[in-house]
Design an enzyme around this catalytic site. Structure first.
Site, short mmCIF file in Angstrom:
data_model
loop_
_atom_site.label_atom_id
_atom_site.label_comp_id
_atom_site.label_asym_id
_atom_site.label_seq_id
_atom_site.Cartn_x
_atom_site.Cartn_y
_atom_site.Cartn_z
N GLU A 1 42.84 40.16 39.32
CA GLU A 1 42.85 38.71 39.45
C GLU A 1 42.81 38.37 40.93
OE1 GLU A 1 45.44 34.86 37.84
OE2 GLU A 1 46.02 36.91 37.33
N ASP B 1 32.07 40.92 51.81
CA ASP B 1 33.50 41.17 51.62
C ASP B 1 33.78 42.66 51.43
OD1 ASP B 1 36.14 40.43 51.54
OD2 ASP B 1 36.12 39.73 49.47
N ILE C 1 39.08 36.23 37.23
CA ILE C 1 40.00 37.11 36.50
C ILE C 1 39.17 38.17 35.79
CG2 ILE C 1 41.77 37.23 34.71
CD1 ILE C 1 42.36 34.29 35.25
#
Length: 363
Positions: free
Chosen positions: A64, A182, A69
């Site tokens: 999460e 990322d 999620i």
């Protein structure tokens, strides 16, 4: 620590093959399964994914975070998958979503987590990934693994090289190229043979419609973000390279990129490691949980690669293809190369010296 089911805060997890039912319908108005016209994956109905995840119940949550999620799911054919229920996508148009997902879904590389398909139904936007069953790199580096890490030097080098190959494929093997945005340890999933699989690539672009979301979460994680981001607000493949350099340092040292529990001067991993190498203390940066010390030659090589990747000048950072060449080179890199690099903050002279010795072209 649970090795098979638990993932870190942002990732979808998973190894198996494209385990889906025949195909799935798209949209609440569809009544039967359809083959995706995108030509690469499957459309899943919300009903299929609810059934697979036991109604998207809390017990099935395995991750999460900012992207959404993640649930573990078992399809009707018995295949395990990771289902990511995306957040912050209420304004995402159906057509735009499908086009962006197609770019992610066509990526095929052994070091990338495979996207099997998606669901677009009502307000739901879901992605269905292969399930990778050995957690993520962050857990194995920083979790409770005992006094001796199962990540040997060879395993760590395999993770570094495999991650580099996955990123090189995104940057140089796809058209248009994909910038991850990322890169970090919790986005590197591991299978049972410790092979790395890069996850969550392309999601920053996919979810770009939420402006505040993009600038605060998707565009990078504190400690991994390249310095030019603060000036421009834009990330590109050289920003991924910087994050990868931080990742190398994290893998070698066992330290987090930013750790406020450490003494002043050791909080920032990049700056601390530069100082240590500059002071000829390379061996002291190695993770104390490592079962054995690496050979001096191998340690120096990978440290130089890391230092090149985090050069403050983005134009001087190598491309990921060049990084792979450096990592696989057998030529000796002298300690003075790293020393000069650190003391000069990444001056071009030291880069050229090191690059020449490993026959690597300048980026």
């Amino acid at each position: 620590m649970e090795h098979g089911m638990v993932f870190s805060s942002e990732e979808s997890r998973g190894p198996t093959s494209a385990g889906a039912t025949d195909t799935a319908s798209l949209g609440s108005g569809s009544t039967g399964p359809e083959v995706s016209h995108l030509g690469w994956g499957k459309w899943y109905t919300l009903r299929e994914l609810e059934l697979a995840t036991n109604g998207l119940c809390e017990e099935n949550v395995i991750g999460e975070g900012g992207y959404g999620i993640v649930f573990i799911g078992v399809l009707t054919d018995g295949a395990k998958v990771a289902v990511k229920n995306l957040l912050n996508n209420r304004g995402q148009a159906e057509k735009e979503f499908k086009v962006e997902v197609e770019a992610i879904g066509r990526a095929r590389h052994k070091n990338l987590v495979r996207l099997h398909g998606y669901c677009v139904e009502g307000a739901y936007r879901m992605l269905v990934y292969e399930y990778v069953d050995n957690g993520n790199l962050e857990q194995w580096l920083h979790g409770d693994v005992g006094d001796v890490s199962p990540l040997t030097w060879d395993i760590r080098m395999n993770i570094i090289l495999g991650t580099a190959k996955g990123l090189a494929y995104l940057h140089e093997g796809l058209e248009p190229k994909v910038v991850h945005r990322d890169v970090k340890s919790s986005n590197i999933l591991l299978d049972r043979q410790w092979n790395p699989k890069v996850s969550d690539f392309g999601l920053a672009k996919l979810l770009r419609s939420e402006r505040t979301y993009v600038t605060t979460r998707v565009m990078g994680t504190f400690g991994y973000v390249a310095p030019e981001y603060a000036c421009t607000g834009m990330l590109n493949e050289k920003s991924d390279v910087y994050s990868f350099g931080v990742l190398i340092m994290e893998i070698i040292s066992g330290r987090s990129p930013v750790d406020y529990s450490r003494p002043q001067g050791e909080v920032n991993l990049v700056e601390w490691l530069k100082i240590m190498v500059g002071d000829r203390k390379s061996k002291e940066v190695v993770d104390p949980k490592l079962p054995e010390m690496p050979a001096s030659k191998a340690l120096k090589r990978v440290l130089l690669v890391a230092l090149r990747c985090v050069d403050p000048d983005a134009t001087k950072r190598p491309k990921m293809g060049h990084v792979i060449h450096m990592l696989e080179s057998d030529d000796l890199l002298f300690h003075d190369d790293c020393l000069l690099f650190c003391r000069n903050g990444g001056m071009q002279e030291s880069i050229q010296m090191a690059s020449k010795r490993i026959a690597m072209p300048q980026s």
